[in-house]
Write an enzyme that holds these catalytic residues in place. Structure first.
Site, PDB file in Angstrom:
ATOM      1  N   CYS C 103       1.232  -1.370 -25.390  1.00 23.02           N
ATOM      2  CA  CYS C 103       0.085  -1.091 -24.517  1.00 23.02           C
ATOM      3  C   CYS C 103      -0.881  -0.156 -25.232  1.00 23.02           C
ATOM      4  O   CYS C 103      -2.106  -0.278 -25.149  1.00 23.02           O
ATOM      5  CB  CYS C 103       0.543  -0.447 -23.212  1.00 23.02           C
ATOM      6  SG  CYS C 103       1.744  -1.398 -22.273  1.00 23.02           S
ATOM      7  N   CYS C 106      -4.017  -1.198 -27.582  1.00 20.90           N
ATOM      8  CA  CYS C 106      -5.352  -1.418 -27.026  1.00 20.90           C
ATOM      9  C   CYS C 106      -5.836  -0.229 -26.208  1.00 20.90           C
ATOM     10  O   CYS C 106      -7.014   0.116 -26.233  1.00 20.90           O
ATOM     11  CB  CYS C 106      -5.357  -2.645 -26.121  1.00 20.90           C
ATOM     12  SG  CYS C 106      -5.118  -4.207 -26.985  1.00 20.90           S
ATOM     13  N   HIS C 107      -4.928   0.395 -25.453  1.00 18.53           N
ATOM     14  CA  HIS C 107      -5.364   1.369 -24.443  1.00 18.53           C
ATOM     15  C   HIS C 107      -5.196   2.819 -24.880  1.00 18.53           C
ATOM     16  O   HIS C 107      -5.461   3.731 -24.090  1.00 18.53           O
ATOM     17  CB  HIS C 107      -4.601   1.127 -23.136  1.00 18.53           C
ATOM     18  CG  HIS C 107      -4.861  -0.220 -22.535  1.00 18.53           C
ATOM     19  ND1 HIS C 107      -6.088  -0.582 -22.037  1.00 18.53           N
ATOM     20  CD2 HIS C 107      -4.059  -1.300 -22.373  1.00 18.53           C
ATOM     21  CE1 HIS C 107      -6.027  -1.831 -21.578  1.00 18.53           C
ATOM     22  NE2 HIS C 107      -4.801  -2.286 -21.779  1.00 18.53           N
ATOM     23  N   CYS C 140      -1.927  -9.110 -19.529  1.00 20.62           N
ATOM     24  CA  CYS C 140      -1.915  -8.478 -20.851  1.00 20.62           C
ATOM     25  C   CYS C 140      -0.713  -8.963 -21.656  1.00 20.62           C
ATOM     26  O   CYS C 140      -0.826  -9.310 -22.832  1.00 20.62           O
ATOM     27  CB  CYS C 140      -1.842  -6.955 -20.728  1.00 20.62           C
ATOM     28  SG  CYS C 140      -3.428  -6.185 -20.353  1.00 20.62           S
ATOM     29  N   CYS C 204       0.900  -6.177  11.659  1.00 21.06           N
ATOM     30  CA  CYS C 204       0.758  -4.876  10.999  1.00 21.06           C
ATOM     31  C   CYS C 204       0.088  -3.896  11.966  1.00 21.06           C
ATOM     32  O   CYS C 204       0.479  -2.736  12.077  1.00 21.06           O
ATOM     33  CB  CYS C 204      -0.109  -5.010   9.746  1.00 21.06           C
ATOM     34  SG  CYS C 204       0.442  -6.230   8.546  1.00 21.06           S
ATOM     35  N   CYS C 207       1.990  -1.766  14.827  1.00 19.55           N
ATOM     36  CA  CYS C 207       2.637  -0.507  14.444  1.00 19.55           C
ATOM     37  C   CYS C 207       1.650   0.472  13.822  1.00 19.55           C
ATOM     38  O   CYS C 207       1.608   1.644  14.178  1.00 19.55           O
ATOM     39  CB  CYS C 207       3.767  -0.774  13.442  1.00 19.55           C
ATOM     40  SG  CYS C 207       5.249  -1.503  14.186  1.00 19.55           S
ATOM     41  N   HIS C 208       0.872  -0.003  12.839  1.00 16.95           N
ATOM     42  CA  HIS C 208       0.183   0.919  11.944  1.00 16.95           C
ATOM     43  C   HIS C 208      -1.261   1.216  12.342  1.00 16.95           C
ATOM     44  O   HIS C 208      -1.889   2.097  11.767  1.00 16.95           O
ATOM     45  CB  HIS C 208       0.258   0.390  10.506  1.00 16.95           C
ATOM     46  CG  HIS C 208       1.687   0.286  10.022  1.00 16.95           C
ATOM     47  ND1 HIS C 208       2.462   1.401   9.801  1.00 16.95           N
ATOM     48  CD2 HIS C 208       2.469  -0.790   9.754  1.00 16.95           C
ATOM     49  CE1 HIS C 208       3.677   1.004   9.392  1.00 16.95           C
ATOM     50  NE2 HIS C 208       3.713  -0.313   9.372  1.00 16.95           N
ATOM     51  N   CYS C 249       8.632  -4.997   5.878  1.00 13.78           N
ATOM     52  CA  CYS C 249       8.017  -4.935   7.205  1.00 13.78           C
ATOM     53  C   CYS C 249       8.133  -6.273   7.918  1.00 13.78           C
ATOM     54  O   CYS C 249       8.509  -6.330   9.092  1.00 13.78           O
ATOM     55  CB  CYS C 249       6.538  -4.552   7.091  1.00 13.78           C
ATOM     56  SG  CYS C 249       6.251  -2.779   6.988  1.00 13.78           S
TER      57      CYS C 249
END
Lengths: 140, 109, 288
Positions: C103, C106-107, C140, C204, C207-208, C249
């Site tokens: 990695c 390049c980075h 990548c 979802c 509950c959230h 969930c």
């Protein structure tokens, strides 16, 4: 809410059993045996030892615990309701800067955490605290 | 040997002679309790760190006897008294016989 | 206890709150989190305009946790998730694949990727789809590093790498784009968010959005924000990916989950991430 207290407690035990994969918990006799092995059955005082544990642990897998017993030679931690009561024993050496230690422990459900300090003169001190363990909402 | 067992320790870089300094240690380890079963119902063998020691310049700070009740990725925090510049030696003992070590230096003025 | 009564107990608990509305009575709001004493985290913020009032305040999952769990995230040494970040650093610097690249080839360093996590999932023009960080890593590995077998989407290695990429972005504001070419995926994600799944017929939002702060059994529901992922869960004693959590969930609604890495979960991740626009990246957060 139609759930009874008994059902609720039962669910907790089922969760605890699932998490340790074994329904069998340490018996009171095993706890006493572990204490006996450490203290030789000596009387234990209650002053001079501090046990800090959360009143409610969010998950039984990782419960932060701190023990402090000024002057202690060793401190044993026990979880009265675990499949094995022994958790760990701290032996302090000459380079210890205090007789305090923190760690993270497993608790198979609500139970009493016990800390016993062995003093250099052969006396013992203990502290106990009850810890409730949250039953997760979703596969918690 | 358990995979990816990496010890981490944290001590202050410097201190005054006679200071009590806070020492924190963490090691990545599954702490397999020996009480669980796999998907087929077979017991998973116990494999835990069963002992941890910390010494400063060869003198014992703490020696911990460990059972399966200690959490995955065992964490310990304690205090050490430092009277001179030197080095902490940390040792973790695995059930399978592996021994993991780490050191940390501290300058004492 | 019979299995039936266990299930009955669970559903009774779930439906006990069905008409309740959000409940922050025993949640302590207003506290601030600063990681390592130097990275301020936004744990409460104004909702994005696209939420159209569905939330009065956007809360990080950190707000819903106990003091002990909160404290674990405040210091990298106390945060066990950082163990996996360190493994990610080792992998970042390791040559993998037939091209002889790591990695780092390049980075340069992980910090150079600090702008990634806050804006993902995002539209990838070359591939003509919305990509998550995991998909970007696989891209990548297969297209530039010559790996025939890239990391599995939910593998430990992938979670370590994504946790590393999140960790260098901690404190940066989440800002995923929901318009332009990403709009279709975002709409799909919103539809999934409000669709009831499983035998329990829970979305979802049940509950959230409608019940955060309330107890589900003995646990406080959060807003289900994903800014802290990959998250170190005390339950798993490991870091957990966003899609793994989604799967858990839906499974708990007694429904059949979408696959990890599926277009549906990618769309849902984009939508849920957008509900947290304005929070800051926390991964690896510590949760129960």
């Amino acid at each position: 809410m139609t759930q009874t207290r008994r059902q609720f407690v039962g669910t907790g035990l089922a969760v605890a059993a699932a998490f340790f994969g074994l329904p069998q918990l340490a018996s009171a006799a095993e706890l006493e045996e572990a204490i006996q092995a450490f203290t030789g059955g000596a009387d234990m005082g209650g002053d001079g030892i501090t046990l800090i544990a959360p009143e409610i642990a969010e998950n039984g897998n990782t419960v932060p615990i701190e023990v402090d017993a000024p002057g202690a030679a060793a401190i044993m931690l026990l979880a009265a309701g675990n499949p094995q009561a022994d958790v760990c024993t701290f032996n302090f050496g000459p380079a210890a800067g205090s007789h305090m230690a923190s760690t993270r422990i497993r608790l198979a459900g609500e139970q009493e955490v016990v800390a016993i300090a062995r003093m250099p003169d052969g006396s013992f001190k203990q502290a106990r605290q009850n810890v409730r363990v949250t039953i997760g909402g979703c596969g918690g | 040997m358990a995979e990816n067992v990496v010890p981490r320790v944290r001590v202050p870089r410097d201190a005054s002679a006679g200071d009590s300094v806070s020492v924190r240690t963490l090691i990545s380890h599954p702490m397999e309790s020996g009480l669980r079963r796999d998907g087929d119902g077979n017991p998973i063998p116990r494999q835990i760190i069963n002992r941890f020691t910390c010494a400063f310049n060869g003198e014992m700070v703490v020696d911990v006897e460990i059972h399966p009740g200690v959490s995955t990725n065992p964490y310990f925090q304690f205090d050490a008294v430092v009277n001179e510049t030197g080095s902490f030696e940390f040792t973790w003992y695995d059930d399978d016989g592996s021994v993991y070590t780490e050191t940390a230096d501290i300058t004492v003025a | 206890m019979t299995r039936k009564s266990l299930l009955g107990g669970v559903s009774a608990a779930v439906f006990a709150f069905a008409a309740a509305g959000v409940g922050l009575a025993d949640i302590r709001t207003g506290d601030s989190l600063v990681i390592n004493g130097e990275i301020p985290i936004v744990t409460e913020t104004e909702p994005a305009a696209h939420l159209e009032g569905a939330l009065s305040t956007v809360y990080s999952g950190w707000v819903f946790r106990t003091d002990e769990t909160r404290a674990m995230q405040a210091d990298d040494f106390d945060n066990p998730g950082m163990l996996y970040v360190e493994q990610g650093i080792d992998a970042f610097n390791t040559v993998m694949g037939s091209e002889g690249n790591s990695c780092a080839s390049c980075h340069e360093n992980p910090e150079s990727l600090a702008n990634v996590r806050p804006s993902y999932p995002q539209w990838d023009a070359e591939h003509g789809m919305v990509q998550t960080v995991e998909m970007q890593v696989i891209e990548c590995q297969t297209e530039r590093m010559g790996m025939e077998e890239p990391y599995g989407y939910d593998s430990q290695q992938m979670r370590n790498m994504v946790a590393l990429i999140a960790s260098v972005a901690r404190g940066q504001t989440v800002d995923v784009a929901i318009d332009g070419p990403a709009a279709d995926a975002w709409e799909l994600g919103r539809e999934i968010y409000y669709t009831a799944y499983g035998q329990m017929e829970l979305s979802c939002a049940h509950c959230h959005e409608q019940n955060y702060g309330n107890l589900i059994r003995a646990d406080h529901l959060s807003q289900g924000q994903v800014n802290g992922f990959p998250t170190y869960r005390l339950k798993n004693a490991n870091i957990v990916s966003v899609h793994n959590r989604f799967r858990g969930c839906i499974r708990d609604t007694r429904g059949e989950p979408y696959g990890i890495g599926s277009p549906e979960f990618v769309a849902l991740e984009l939508y849920v991430a957008s509900r947290g626009n304005g929070l800051t990246v926390e991964g690896p957060a510590v949760r129960n």
